[in-house]
Design a protein around this motif. Sequence first.
Motif, PDB file in Angstrom:
ATOM      1  N   UNK A  38       0.825  -1.208   0.000  1.00 31.38           N
ATOM      2  CA  UNK A  38       0.000   0.000   0.000  1.00 31.38           C
ATOM      3  C   UNK A  38       0.857   1.254   0.000  1.00 31.38           C
ATOM      4  N   UNK A  39       1.916   1.251   0.787  1.00 31.91           N
ATOM      5  CA  UNK A  39       2.804   2.411   0.838  1.00 31.91           C
ATOM      6  C   UNK A  39       3.502   2.603  -0.503  1.00 31.91           C
ATOM      7  N   UNK A  40       3.981   1.512  -1.086  1.00 35.22           N
ATOM      8  CA  UNK A  40       4.643   1.590  -2.387  1.00 35.22           C
ATOM      9  C   UNK A  40       3.676   2.121  -3.443  1.00 35.22           C
ATOM     10  N   UNK A  41       2.453   1.628  -3.430  1.00 33.63           N
ATOM     11  CA  UNK A  41       1.468   2.076  -4.427  1.00 33.63           C
ATOM     12  C   UNK A  41       1.133   3.554  -4.255  1.00 33.63           C
ATOM     13  N   UNK A  42       1.048   4.011  -3.008  1.00 37.49           N
ATOM     14  CA  UNK A  42       0.787   5.435  -2.775  1.00 37.49           C
ATOM     15  C   UNK A  42       1.933   6.279  -3.320  1.00 37.49           C
ATOM     16  N   UNK A  43       3.153   5.807  -3.115  1.00 33.96           N
ATOM     17  CA  UNK A  43       4.325   6.515  -3.637  1.00 33.96           C
ATOM     18  C   UNK A  43       4.312   6.514  -5.161  1.00 33.96           C
ATOM     19  N   UNK A  44       4.013   5.362  -5.749  1.00 42.75           N
ATOM     20  CA  UNK A  44       3.980   5.257  -7.216  1.00 42.75           C
ATOM     21  C   UNK A  44       2.897   6.149  -7.809  1.00 42.75           C
ATOM     22  N   UNK A  87      13.051  -0.987  -3.501  1.00 46.55           N
ATOM     23  CA  UNK A  87      12.341   0.160  -4.055  1.00 46.55           C
ATOM     24  C   UNK A  87      12.864   0.559  -5.433  1.00 46.55           C
ATOM     25  N   UNK A  88      14.156   0.572  -5.603  1.00 42.49           N
ATOM     26  CA  UNK A  88      14.733   0.924  -6.910  1.00 42.49           C
ATOM     27  C   UNK A  88      14.208  -0.007  -7.998  1.00 42.49           C
ATOM     28  N   UNK A  89      14.267  -1.294  -7.745  1.00 37.33           N
ATOM     29  CA  UNK A  89      13.823  -2.280  -8.729  1.00 37.33           C
ATOM     30  C   UNK A  89      12.339  -2.121  -9.041  1.00 37.33           C
ATOM     31  N   UNK A  90      11.523  -1.923  -8.011  1.00 30.19           N
ATOM     32  CA  UNK A  90      10.071  -1.798  -8.193  1.00 30.19           C
ATOM     33  C   UNK A  90       9.738  -0.596  -9.063  1.00 30.19           C
ATOM     34  N   UNK A  91      10.335   0.540  -8.754  1.00 31.98           N
ATOM     35  CA  UNK A  91       9.982   1.762  -9.466  1.00 31.98           C
ATOM     36  C   UNK A  91      10.583   1.806 -10.869  1.00 31.98           C
ATOM     37  N   UNK A  92      11.779   1.260 -11.043  1.00 33.74           N
ATOM     38  CA  UNK A  92      12.352   1.236 -12.389  1.00 33.74           C
ATOM     39  C   UNK A  92      11.549   0.320 -13.306  1.00 33.74           C
ATOM     40  N   UNK A  93      11.052  -0.787 -12.757  1.00 33.92           N
ATOM     41  CA  UNK A  93      10.206  -1.660 -13.566  1.00 33.92           C
ATOM     42  C   UNK A  93       8.881  -0.982 -13.920  1.00 33.92           C
ATOM     43  N   UNK A  94       8.349  -0.188 -12.984  1.00 35.93           N
ATOM     44  CA  UNK A  94       7.054   0.444 -13.206  1.00 35.93           C
ATOM     45  C   UNK A  94       7.134   1.631 -14.154  1.00 35.93           C
ATOM     46  N   UNK A  96      10.250   2.721 -15.872  1.00 36.95           N
ATOM     47  CA  UNK A  96      11.289   2.688 -16.889  1.00 36.95           C
ATOM     48  C   UNK A  96      12.238   3.864 -16.828  1.00 36.95           C
ATOM     49  N   UNK A  97      12.405   4.441 -15.643  1.00 35.66           N
ATOM     50  CA  UNK A  97      13.261   5.611 -15.450  1.00 35.66           C
ATOM     51  C   UNK A  97      14.267   5.300 -14.349  1.00 35.66           C
ATOM     52  N   UNK A  98      15.499   5.716 -14.559  1.00 35.94           N
ATOM     53  CA  UNK A  98      16.525   5.502 -13.539  1.00 35.94           C
ATOM     54  C   UNK A  98      16.068   6.065 -12.192  1.00 35.94           C
ATOM     55  N   UNK A  99      16.196   5.229 -11.175  1.00 26.43           N
ATOM     56  CA  UNK A  99      15.770   5.608  -9.830  1.00 26.43           C
ATOM     57  C   UNK A  99      16.888   5.305  -8.841  1.00 26.43           C
ATOM     58  N   UNK A 100      17.185   6.259  -7.961  1.00 25.48           N
ATOM     59  CA  UNK A 100      18.197   6.065  -6.926  1.00 25.48           C
ATOM     60  C   UNK A 100      17.565   6.335  -5.566  1.00 25.48           C
ATOM     61  N   UNK A 101      17.960   5.525  -4.581  1.00 25.22           N
ATOM     62  CA  UNK A 101      17.394   5.610  -3.233  1.00 25.22           C
ATOM     63  C   UNK A 101      18.535   5.783  -2.241  1.00 25.22           C
ATOM     64  N   UNK A 102      18.359   6.672  -1.279  1.00 24.61           N
ATOM     65  CA  UNK A 102      19.406   6.902  -0.291  1.00 24.61           C
ATOM     66  C   UNK A 102      18.783   7.349   1.019  1.00 24.61           C
ATOM     67  N   UNK A 103      19.601   7.441   2.022  1.00 19.87           N
ATOM     68  CA  UNK A 103      19.186   7.915   3.342  1.00 19.87           C
ATOM     69  C   UNK A 103      18.804   9.396   3.286  1.00 19.87           C
ATOM     70  N   UNK A 104      17.782   9.794   4.055  1.00 19.39           N
ATOM     71  CA  UNK A 104      17.296  11.171   3.976  1.00 19.39           C
ATOM     72  C   UNK A 104      18.316  12.200   4.443  1.00 19.39           C
ATOM     73  N   UNK A 105      19.114  11.865   5.448  1.00 18.93           N
ATOM     74  CA  UNK A 105      20.134  12.815   5.915  1.00 18.93           C
ATOM     75  C   UNK A 105      21.227  12.988   4.867  1.00 18.93           C
TER      76      UNK A 105
END
Length: 274
Positions: A38-44, A87-94, A96-105
């Motif tokens: 649900x959280x992933x879908x809300x983000x997507x 998360x990177x894999x999920x969003x890139x598959x959805x 088709x755009x390069x996605x990078x994930x990192x710590x908020x700080x």
Amino acid sequence: MKIGIDLGGTNMRIGLVEDGRITAKEIIPCPAKESAETVVNALADLIGRTLTPAVDGIGIGVPTLVDGTKGIVYNATNIPSWREVHLKEILEERFGIRTEVNNDANCFALGEARFGSGRGCSSLVGITLGTGVGGGLVIDGKLYCGRNTGAAEISDLPYLDRNFEYYCSSGFFVREYGITGKDAALAARNGDDKASEIWTVFGTHIGRLIKAVMFAYDPEAIVLGGGISSAFDLFGASMKNEMASFPYPESLRNLILGPSKLDDVAILGASALV
């Protein structure tokens, strides 16, 4: 054009970023207590509403340690269902755009280095002061994360009977004085001497945290973010008094040090991941 996202347990904040400027922004509540899907879908869905044909990268900052290479989020703070989210894999598959994930700080530090108080500096440490204390490190103009994006989490170092985070986060005020930081700031600005003394003590702890950062990294700039940084006028003087005992005064002489002056720096920093 990039998309930058500041993902927290309370809100999801997204911005469309072009040439270091946020041209569109949206904030929605995060369904943090729902399932991971649900959280992933809300983000997507949020990304889908923001996406334009010109976007060629998506950067996301999350409040936890991350496998920065694979974009795997582990045990996200205040999102209980996110124990391991690819998360990177999920969003890139959805998308088709390069996605990078990192710590908020880390995103905060990168944003300050590229667009804020540290612009033009080769080294910077960003420290976020809030419910917890986070840290991000930029060396030679590039974000240095360590293996699991935790290279600058210096607040977990032992300090007094606990660690730095215990004494430098918002919980300090409630635990030690039975008052919130927000109320302590209001009282101090209204002339309450006891409240002012609380901020003096807090500033001393922050000064010692800054000295630890100086010993570890000796950066050109240290920028403070998070909600507590807005009270810099209340704790900055005692912080600097404590820092005066640092044994290498030449390291302090030209140090850029102060609170962030940049709105939505976490979104800008996230966009700079891609």
